[in-house]
Design a protein around this motif. Structure first.
Motif, PDB file in Angstrom:
ATOM      1  N   GLU A   1       0.827  -1.211   0.000  1.00  0.00           N
ATOM      2  CA  GLU A   1       0.000   0.000   0.000  1.00  0.00           C
ATOM      3  C   GLU A   1       0.861   1.262   0.000  1.00  0.00           C
ATOM      4  O   GLU A   1       0.522   2.262  -0.633  1.00  0.00           O
ATOM      5  N   GLU A   2       1.984   1.235   0.676  1.00  0.00           N
ATOM      6  CA  GLU A   2       2.860   2.402   0.763  1.00  0.00           C
ATOM      7  C   GLU A   2       3.615   2.675  -0.532  1.00  0.00           C
ATOM      8  O   GLU A   2       4.107   3.780  -0.737  1.00  0.00           O
ATOM      9  N   LEU A   3       3.720   1.687  -1.398  1.00  0.00           N
ATOM     10  CA  LEU A   3       4.449   1.861  -2.654  1.00  0.00           C
ATOM     11  C   LEU A   3       3.642   2.596  -3.715  1.00  0.00           C
ATOM     12  O   LEU A   3       4.202   3.064  -4.700  1.00  0.00           O
ATOM     13  N   ILE A   4       2.328   2.694  -3.533  1.00  0.00           N
ATOM     14  CA  ILE A   4       1.463   3.321  -4.535  1.00  0.00           C
ATOM     15  C   ILE A   4       1.108   4.730  -4.079  1.00  0.00           C
ATOM     16  O   ILE A   4       0.494   4.903  -3.027  1.00  0.00           O
ATOM     17  N   PRO A   5       1.489   5.745  -4.861  1.00  0.00           N
ATOM     18  CA  PRO A   5       1.164   7.123  -4.474  1.00  0.00           C
ATOM     19  C   PRO A   5      -0.348   7.340  -4.357  1.00  0.00           C
ATOM     20  O   PRO A   5      -1.136   6.696  -5.051  1.00  0.00           O
ATOM     21  N   GLU A   6      -0.754   8.246  -3.487  1.00  0.00           N
ATOM     22  CA  GLU A   6      -2.174   8.534  -3.252  1.00  0.00           C
ATOM     23  C   GLU A   6      -2.893   8.967  -4.528  1.00  0.00           C
ATOM     24  O   GLU A   6      -4.071   8.687  -4.711  1.00  0.00           O
ATOM     25  N   SER A   7      -2.213   9.648  -5.427  1.00  0.00           N
ATOM     26  CA  SER A   7      -2.861  10.181  -6.626  1.00  0.00           C
ATOM     27  C   SER A   7      -2.753   9.255  -7.836  1.00  0.00           C
ATOM     28  O   SER A   7      -3.132   9.625  -8.943  1.00  0.00           O
ATOM     29  N   HIS A   8      -2.263   8.037  -7.647  1.00  0.00           N
ATOM     30  CA  HIS A   8      -2.078   7.109  -8.765  1.00  0.00           C
ATOM     31  C   HIS A   8      -3.434   6.621  -9.285  1.00  0.00           C
ATOM     32  O   HIS A   8      -4.337   6.307  -8.503  1.00  0.00           O
ATOM     33  N   PRO A   9      -3.600   6.547 -10.623  1.00  0.00           N
ATOM     34  CA  PRO A   9      -4.882   6.101 -11.207  1.00  0.00           C
ATOM     35  C   PRO A   9      -5.316   4.701 -10.786  1.00  0.00           C
ATOM     36  O   PRO A   9      -6.505   4.390 -10.808  1.00  0.00           O
ATOM     37  N   VAL A  10      -4.383   3.860 -10.388  1.00  0.00           N
ATOM     38  CA  VAL A  10      -4.753   2.512  -9.970  1.00  0.00           C
ATOM     39  C   VAL A  10      -5.669   2.556  -8.743  1.00  0.00           C
ATOM     40  O   VAL A  10      -6.488   1.670  -8.539  1.00  0.00           O
ATOM     41  N   ARG A  11      -5.572   3.602  -7.962  1.00  0.00           N
ATOM     42  CA  ARG A  11      -6.450   3.736  -6.796  1.00  0.00           C
ATOM     43  C   ARG A  11      -7.897   3.982  -7.216  1.00  0.00           C
ATOM     44  O   ARG A  11      -8.828   3.545  -6.546  1.00  0.00           O
ATOM     45  N   ILE A  12      -8.087   4.678  -8.331  1.00  0.00           N
ATOM     46  CA  ILE A  12      -9.451   4.904  -8.855  1.00  0.00           C
ATOM     47  C   ILE A  12     -10.037   3.583  -9.329  1.00  0.00           C
ATOM     48  O   ILE A  12     -11.176   3.244  -9.012  1.00  0.00           O
ATOM     49  N   VAL A  13      -9.243   2.829 -10.085  1.00  0.00           N
ATOM     50  CA  VAL A  13      -9.688   1.510 -10.563  1.00  0.00           C
ATOM     51  C   VAL A  13     -10.058   0.637  -9.367  1.00  0.00           C
ATOM     52  O   VAL A  13     -11.118   0.003  -9.351  1.00  0.00           O
ATOM     53  N   ASN A  14      -9.203   0.613  -8.362  1.00  0.00           N
ATOM     54  CA  ASN A  14      -9.455  -0.185  -7.169  1.00  0.00           C
ATOM     55  C   ASN A  14     -10.766   0.233  -6.502  1.00  0.00           C
ATOM     56  O   ASN A  14     -11.592  -0.616  -6.164  1.00  0.00           O
ATOM     57  N   GLY A  15     -10.967   1.523  -6.327  1.00  0.00           N
ATOM     58  CA  GLY A  15     -12.173   2.008  -5.657  1.00  0.00           C
ATOM     59  C   GLY A  15     -13.445   1.657  -6.399  1.00  0.00           C
ATOM     60  O   GLY A  15     -14.449   1.245  -5.798  1.00  0.00           O
ATOM     61  N   VAL A  16     -13.420   1.796  -7.723  1.00  0.00           N
ATOM     62  CA  VAL A  16     -14.613   1.500  -8.527  1.00  0.00           C
ATOM     63  C   VAL A  16     -14.922   0.008  -8.496  1.00  0.00           C
ATOM     64  O   VAL A  16     -16.065  -0.398  -8.272  1.00  0.00           O
ATOM     65  N   ILE A  17     -13.918  -0.818  -8.708  1.00  0.00           N
ATOM     66  CA  ILE A  17     -14.156  -2.261  -8.783  1.00  0.00           C
ATOM     67  C   ILE A  17     -14.534  -2.836  -7.422  1.00  0.00           C
ATOM     68  O   ILE A  17     -15.321  -3.773  -7.346  1.00  0.00           O
ATOM     69  N   GLU A  18     -14.024  -2.256  -6.350  1.00  0.00           N
ATOM     70  CA  GLU A  18     -14.415  -2.709  -5.015  1.00  0.00           C
ATOM     71  C   GLU A  18     -15.913  -2.510  -4.772  1.00  0.00           C
ATOM     72  O   GLU A  18     -16.500  -3.205  -3.965  1.00  0.00           O
TER      73      GLU A  18
END
Length: 83
Positions: A21-38
């Protein structure tokens, strides 16, 4: 329903810091993908998996990988694996 999947834990810690979790910046697009799919209800997809044989990767994780790869213009399964 008793379908077995391989372990899937986004909060998994490494033997030594940092956590994944610490390796992925807060503003990285992968976080959007994660949030939507969750938020998606994937019960119909999960019901299609066979209960027989070796455990599969969780469909939620695989969907996240595919969506993010497509967002990054990677369409080849070999290139997705390499990325």
């Amino acid at each position: 329903m008793n379908i077995k999947f391989k372990d899937y834990n986004q909060q998994q810690n490494w033997l030594f810091p940092p956590s994944i979790e610490e390796l992925i910046p807060e503003s990285h697009p992968v976080r959007i993908v994660n949030g939507v799919i969750e938020q998606l209800d994937l019960r119909l997809l999960i019901e299609e998996y066979s209960k027989d044989g070796k455990p599969s990767f969780h469909p939620k994780m695989m969907l996240k990988v595919m969506v993010y790869a497509y967002m990054d213009n990677i369409y080849s399964s070999r290139k997705i694996e390499k990325a």
